[in-house]
Each structure stands twice: as C-alpha cells, then as structure tokens.
Design a protein around this motif. Structure first.
Motif, PDB file in Angstrom:
ATOM      1  N   PHE A 160      60.711  17.020  32.433  1.00  0.00           N
ATOM      2  CA  PHE A 160      60.974  16.066  33.519  1.00  0.00           C
ATOM      3  C   PHE A 160      60.301  16.501  34.824  1.00  0.00           C
ATOM      4  O   PHE A 160      59.768  15.677  35.581  1.00  0.00           O
ATOM      5  N   ALA A 161      60.309  17.816  35.078  1.00  0.00           N
ATOM      6  CA  ALA A 161      59.674  18.309  36.298  1.00  0.00           C
ATOM      7  C   ALA A 161      58.163  18.035  36.272  1.00  0.00           C
ATOM      8  O   ALA A 161      57.570  17.616  37.274  1.00  0.00           O
ATOM      9  N   ALA A 162      57.569  18.296  35.081  1.00  0.00           N
ATOM     10  CA  ALA A 162      56.118  18.029  34.961  1.00  0.00           C
ATOM     11  C   ALA A 162      55.824  16.545  35.138  1.00  0.00           C
ATOM     12  O   ALA A 162      54.835  16.151  35.781  1.00  0.00           O
ATOM     13  N   LEU A 163      56.707  15.718  34.530  1.00  0.00           N
ATOM     14  CA  LEU A 163      56.520  14.274  34.660  1.00  0.00           C
ATOM     15  C   LEU A 163      56.667  13.831  36.108  1.00  0.00           C
ATOM     16  O   LEU A 163      55.847  13.033  36.617  1.00  0.00           O
ATOM     17  N   LEU A 164      57.688  14.371  36.792  1.00  0.00           N
ATOM     18  CA  LEU A 164      57.887  14.026  38.203  1.00  0.00           C
ATOM     19  C   LEU A 164      56.698  14.509  39.056  1.00  0.00           C
ATOM     20  O   LEU A 164      56.251  13.817  39.967  1.00  0.00           O
ATOM     21  N   PHE A 165      56.213  15.728  38.728  1.00  0.00           N
ATOM     22  CA  PHE A 165      55.062  16.243  39.469  1.00  0.00           C
ATOM     23  C   PHE A 165      53.838  15.350  39.260  1.00  0.00           C
ATOM     24  O   PHE A 165      53.104  15.032  40.199  1.00  0.00           O
ATOM     25  N   ARG A 166      53.659  14.947  37.984  1.00  0.00           N
ATOM     26  CA  ARG A 166      52.509  14.074  37.685  1.00  0.00           C
ATOM     27  C   ARG A 166      52.638  12.733  38.407  1.00  0.00           C
ATOM     28  O   ARG A 166      51.649  12.223  38.982  1.00  0.00           O
ATOM     29  N   LEU A 167      53.873  12.179  38.381  1.00  0.00           N
ATOM     30  CA  LEU A 167      54.088  10.907  39.071  1.00  0.00           C
ATOM     31  C   LEU A 167      53.837  11.053  40.570  1.00  0.00           C
ATOM     32  O   LEU A 167      53.210  10.196  41.213  1.00  0.00           O
ATOM     33  N   GLY A 168      54.320  12.170  41.113  1.00  0.00           N
ATOM     34  CA  GLY A 168      54.100  12.408  42.546  1.00  0.00           C
ATOM     35  C   GLY A 168      52.639  12.593  42.861  1.00  0.00           C
ATOM     36  O   GLY A 168      52.132  12.072  43.870  1.00  0.00           O
ATOM     37  N   TYR A 169      51.942  13.308  41.974  1.00  0.00           N
ATOM     38  CA  TYR A 169      50.512  13.528  42.186  1.00  0.00           C
ATOM     39  C   TYR A 169      49.743  12.207  42.158  1.00  0.00           C
ATOM     40  O   TYR A 169      48.881  11.939  42.999  1.00  0.00           O
ATOM     41  N   VAL A 170      50.104  11.388  41.148  1.00  0.00           N
ATOM     42  CA  VAL A 170      49.435  10.093  41.024  1.00  0.00           C
ATOM     43  C   VAL A 170      49.740   9.201  42.215  1.00  0.00           C
ATOM     44  O   VAL A 170      48.859   8.550  42.795  1.00  0.00           O
ATOM     45  N   GLN A 171      51.037   9.177  42.596  1.00  0.00           N
ATOM     46  CA  GLN A 171      51.448   8.288  43.672  1.00  0.00           C
ATOM     47  C   GLN A 171      50.939   8.751  45.039  1.00  0.00           C
ATOM     48  O   GLN A 171      50.440   7.961  45.833  1.00  0.00           O
ATOM     49  N   LEU A 172      51.105  10.059  45.280  1.00  0.00           N
ATOM     50  CA  LEU A 172      50.836  10.571  46.618  1.00  0.00           C
ATOM     51  C   LEU A 172      49.404  11.062  46.814  1.00  0.00           C
ATOM     52  O   LEU A 172      48.866  10.970  47.921  1.00  0.00           O
ATOM     53  N   TRP A 173      48.787  11.572  45.787  1.00  0.00           N
ATOM     54  CA  TRP A 173      47.469  12.176  45.956  1.00  0.00           C
ATOM     55  C   TRP A 173      46.315  11.280  45.497  1.00  0.00           C
ATOM     56  O   TRP A 173      45.343  11.073  46.219  1.00  0.00           O
TER      57      TRP A 173
END
Length: 640
Positions: A23-36
């Motif tokens: 879940f942390a990796a998924l959240l990080f990926r989502l954040g990376y996609v959304q924010l970066w």
C-alpha cells in the motif's frame, strides 16, 4: 506437525508488513504520478486528443513607392473534412460534388481516409467566398470551411519579374516573393480543440483560437506609373520589331533607386504555369549578359577625361573609316569614315577609331581599372535574385587588339543593371551607388516603418568636373549626333547609342545585333536615366533608330510625371537628310474623340487609354515638339 502460536503470529506480522509496504508503494506511486509527473501525463493525453485547424496569416502586401498595391491577398477559403466526424460519407460526398466540382467517388475517398483532417482538394482549395458561404450553410457534420487567402496581382504582368509570384500555399517561388518569403509570410494561427478517439469533441472542453500574425508589407522604389510607361513601350517594341527579347530600366541616377524594370518576354504571376520556366526564372535586366557596344564608350570617355588624355573641343582626329591594330583592321560603322573631326565630334558620331585612340592613350591598366571602379565584372548587389557578374578580359589576355575593342564596347560582357548603374555614376558627379528596389518594410496593422532602404554610396569614381564634361558631350550626341531620335523638345537630354554584333557559334554575326540607347535628363542636372536594349530586332538594327525613340517616349511621359520642369534653353536639334520633321503637339484636352479625328491632321498617331468620349489628359502635353508620325496618348473619361 502442529504450528505454534508464535509462528502464526510471525507469519501474520510478515503478511501485514508486506500489505503495508505494498500500500505504501502504491500510495507513493500515486503521489509521484499525481504530484510529480501528472502534468506531463495530462499534457501527453491532451496532445493525443488535440486537433488543430490551421488559419493562414495574410501574406504581406507589396506596394509601389507611392503606396499603390502591386501584390496583395484576397479571401479564398479552403474546405476541410474531419473524417471521424462525418456521419454520412456517401450523402456528404453527394452534397459537396456540385459546389466543389468534384466527383462523388473522389470525395468519398477523401471523406473516409484514416486521417485527422483532410483537405477536399482540388475543388475545395482556394474557393470563392460565395461558394464557401454556400457550403457553410449546408452545416454538414465533419465539414469545416477554414479562412484562407490567395495572392493577387492587380496589374497583371506589370513588373512581374521583379515581384515574382507565390504558390498555392502562399509560399514565395520567384522574385521578391521568394527573396523575402519569410518576412512576407508571417506566422500561422489556428483553432485547437480536444476530441475523443472516435473524433467527437470532448465534453466540457472549449476551443482555443490563436490568431495568425500577418506578414510585413514591402514598399518598393518602383513607381507604378513609370513602370506602366516602360511596359507600354516594351509592348510596342515587340509589336514593331518582333525581337528575341527586350529590356528597359528607369532609375534615379542620384540614389540608385529603380523606378521601373521590365523585359520581354513576360508573364502574368497569376498564370505563370502558362509559360516556360525560362521566362519567369530569368529577370533579363539583371541576368542577361552581352557585349554593350557603343554605350560602353561613355566609360572610356569618362576615364580619358579624368586622366587628362583628351581635349574634346580643341584636339582633332582624322577617321579614314578604320584603324589597323596589331594586324587587325577595326572599322568604323560609317563606311569611308568621318574624316577630320574634333574629339567632341568623335563622341557625337560614335566613331570607333577615335575611341581606340582614347583606349591606347589610357593603356590597359588604367582603362581596366576604371572599368572595374565603375562596377563592371562583378554583381552590383541589387536586392534581387539571379544577378550575373558579366565578363571582363583577364589582364593576361589583354593585348593591343583587346584593349582597342574594349574601348568601344566589344569583347566585354555586361548586364543591363551594370550598364545603367555605371553611367549613372558618370553623370551624377562621379558617385557609384548600389542600385536597389526595396524602399521600406512596414507593419501592416499600424503602418509603422520598421526598416528603410537608403542610398548606398560604393565609391567616388570620377570628379564632378569630369562628370560635367561628359554630360555636355552626351547632350551634343542627342542634339547633333547619333542620338537625335531621343531629342525631346523642352528638355535637355543626354545619351548614347549602342549597336553591338552578337556572337553566334563563336563568331560575330553580321545579321544579329543588340541595339540599345541610354538617355538621361535634364542633361545639366539629371533626375532620370533610362536604358533600353533590344535583342535582334527585325528590320532596322541600329540603336539610334530602334532604341533611342523608345527612350524618348518613356522620358516624354515620365519627366512631367516626376515634376521635372522643362528647360528654358537647350541645344537646338541638328537636322540631317532623312530626319523626320518636327511638329508641335496640339491641345486635345476637353475635345471628344470624334472631334479629334475630324479636325486633326495626320501629323500624329493616337493611342487611347480609359473609357469615355472626352479627353481628360494627354501625353505629351500641348506644345511639345515631336517628330511627325509620333504617338500621342490620350486618356479618356466622362465630359463635363
């Protein structure tokens, strides 16, 4: 084996950690996609959805020196299709076939192409505004009428080699249209919209319109009125003499500004496909090279006077009709020669042996240095494409015969623009100017001048005093010598004839000549210089008979138009056996055409311009003295 509680708890803990890490990796990926990288991905997506309909800018106008439009744009819309939005290709093809003058089969193939946007050409390209409006009113799904324009040349073939032409996509192809294509073109705009994979407009999206930025307008030194006069005389020369080609240039000798430049054969820019590429690709006044003949004697004369090698009025020369130079017999044009004469009469009579002597006195180094200083042997640098260099003898090639023939204009090769530029320097006080046709670049919206062409002095070649002496001698040529057919009553005209044998198959042809005349006025303060050259006229082949009258006609109309006032004094024309009688032009303004033909004697020929039955203007003006049989042009309009 029974698993212990401790083991179970460890396994559950491990599984929980793995889930938490996932879940942390998924959240990080989502954040990376959304924010970066979200912005980049959205942009890529939009780019895949984006459709663009281009809107062409208006190509910059080309104007004459007084603002008269020589080339501009007229509305000519283009019909395009977005195939995925066309609901009924067969029905749409049927509806468009008649207004586009295309077959239904041809249209159907275009409407079903797997492309984003398709031009319905040829029928739908560059249409009339009436047909475009008809198609707009059909409101056919997937059919778009985009604003477009095409190039228009209102004066037909006028200055066509200078202007050039633009192609169907408004791209410059020849002449100034090509030379300054980038500045004239401008920057295109368009409509941006988002569409789904099936071509439908995306919901909740809006179109974005970017207006095109129009090209700059180019103002020329060309004067439409003087250009029209030159073109008229070239047409008349073609009708009268049926030459291989003909050229004419009119210029301000004090600045290098070109007032007019024309040649025959010619073409209409709107119909360039109807002529050979050799016609529209060759601007003869700057491209054509040939031996100039006796007009080149002006250069030899100027050099000899500048170097103090001759006293025109007090030094005599005997012409037996030829001169032996290193075993070659160089003949004068007059069989039997001119006998005893002053060197001023050598100039008036265009005596070849006399100019051979001037060339010998100068020597090859001096003569050729002056020839180069006057700009021969290299391009003048005029702002037109296609200029040639001309050809001069190499120093190692110049022997006694080459020196002698060069002195009277044989053996060297020049372009018309070189010739008129050099003679302008001779008569304007000795200053060689770079010729040019671009007067200013103008912002079309504001009319602001962004860049302005100005006279460019190349070098001082001869002194003002020498220039004055040459002008006086050339005025005598027109009044009393071989240039009498250029004499213009009321104006002090100077000039020089030229009759040069053409080289055919490596030998001088006795039957083919390039005949020319270069004239300027007023002789004491030149404001206009005109050069005319006719290649192989049928019948009479003498510059004084063929080309001089053409220069006379151009100056008769152009000088009053330029505001040049007649001179109070001029050298009287010397009449010789065979010369045509001189008659004063009558006042025809205000008369009807029928009255003129009833009352006027047969002293003149009439040429008409305009519509109507009453003369509103005439050229030349009343009182001007012309040779009997000359042409008077009357301009017709409505009477009072």
């Amino acid at each position: 084996m029974k698993t212990s509680q401790v083991t179970v708890r460890k396994r559950l803990y491990t599984a929980l950690m793995l889930v938490i890490l996932a879940f942390a990796a998924l959240l990080f990926r989502l954040g990376y996609v959304q924010l970066w990288i979200g912005g980049d991905i959205t942009k890529k997506a939009e780019d895949s959805w984006r459709r663009i309909i281009d809107y062409a800018p208006k190509r910059g106008e080309i104007l004459d020196r007084n603002g008269v439009r020589l080339a501009y744009n007229i509305s000519s819309p283009t019909v395009m299709a977005i195939p995925v939005q066309v609901k009924d290709p067969q029905g749409t093809a049927h509806a468009l076939a008649q207004p586009l003058s295309m077959s239904e089969e041809q249209l159907y193939r275009l409407l079903t192409k797997r492309e984003k946007i398709v031009e319905l050409k040829p029928g739908g390209r560059k249409m009339t505004t009436e047909k475009a409006q008809q198609i707009r009113e059909m409101a056919l799904p997937g059919i778009v009428v985009a604003e477009d324009n095409r190039r228009y040349y209102p004066f037909g073939s006028l200055a066509s080699h200078v202007l050039g032409f633009a192609g169907s996509y408004n791209q410059g192809l020849t002449g100034l249209e090509l030379q300054y294509d980038q500045r004239l073109t401008g920057t295109k705009g368009g409509v941006n919209y988002l569409a789904s994979a099936n071509g439908e407009s995306m919901p909740n999206s809006s179109d974005t319109f970017t207006p095109p930025r129009d090209g700059l307008s180019l103002q020329l030194t060309i004067d439409q009125k003087i250009q029209s006069i030159v073109e008229r005389e070239l047409d008349q020369a073609v009708l009268q003499y049926n030459p291989k080609s003909a050229i004419a240039i009119a210029m301000d000798p004090n600045t290098g500004e070109i007032y007019a430049m024309g040649s025959r054969p010619t073409f209409e820019p709107d119909k360039y496909q109807e002529v050979s590429p050799e016609v529209y690709n060759r601007n003869l006044p700057i491209w054509m090279t040939y031996e100039p003949g006796s007009t080149f004697k002006i250069i030899t004369l100027a050099a000899a006077l500048q170097e103090g090698k001759v006293d025109l009025e007090h030094e005599s020369f005997y012409d037996p009709g030829y001169m032996d130079v290193a075993g070659a017999k160089l003949r004068c044009w007059k069989k039997g020669g001119h006998g005893s004469q002053t060197f001023l009469e050598v100039v008036e009579n265009s005596c070849n042996p006399g100019f051979v002597v001037l060339g010998q006195r100068l020597g090859k180094d001096k003569l050729f240095q002056y020839i180069k200083d006057f700009g021969f042997g290299k391009k003048t640098g005029i702002d037109l494409k296609g200029e040639e260099n001309g050809i001069l003898f190499k120093p190692s090639q110049v022997g006694p015969v080459e020196l002698a023939t060069t002195a009277f204009g044989q053996g060297v090769s020049v372009t018309p623009i070189q010739q008129i530029t050099a003679v302008s320097a001779v008569i304007n006080g000795g200053k060689l100017y770079k010729p040019y046709v671009s007067k200013a670049w103008i912002q079309p919206d504001t009319g602001m001048i962004l860049e302005e062409g100005k006279p460019q002095l190349v070098r001082q070649v001869i002194s003002e005093e020498t220039s004055k002496k040459v002008r006086a001698a050339l005025e005598k040529v027109v009044a009393q010598g071989t240039g009498r057919n250029a004499f213009l009553d009321g104006y002090r005209v100077g000039g020089k004839t030229g009759t040069a044998q053409k080289v055919v198959n490596g030998r001088y042809s006795p039957n083919e000549h390039i005949v020319s005349f270069i004239g300027f006025a007023p002789a004491d303060d030149p404001k206009l210089i005109v050069y005319v050259a006719i290649d192989n006229p049928q019948g009479i082949q003498f510059g004084g008979v063929v080309a001089a009258p053409i220069v006379h006609n151009i100056m008769a109309d152009a000088l009053p138009y330029l505001g040049v006032q007649p001179s109070k004094t001029q050298i009287e024309k010397e009449f010789k056996y065979g010369d045509t009688p001189i008659v004063a032009v009558p006042n025809l303004v205000g008369k009807t055409v029928s009255d003129i033909y009833e009352d006027m004697n047969m002293s003149f020929q009439l040429a008409t311009s305009g519509s109507g039955n009453t003369v509103i203007r005439q050229a030349p003006v009343a009182g001007t003295k012309l040779e009997r049989g000359s042409v008077i042009r009357i301009y017709l309009g409505a009477g009072d």
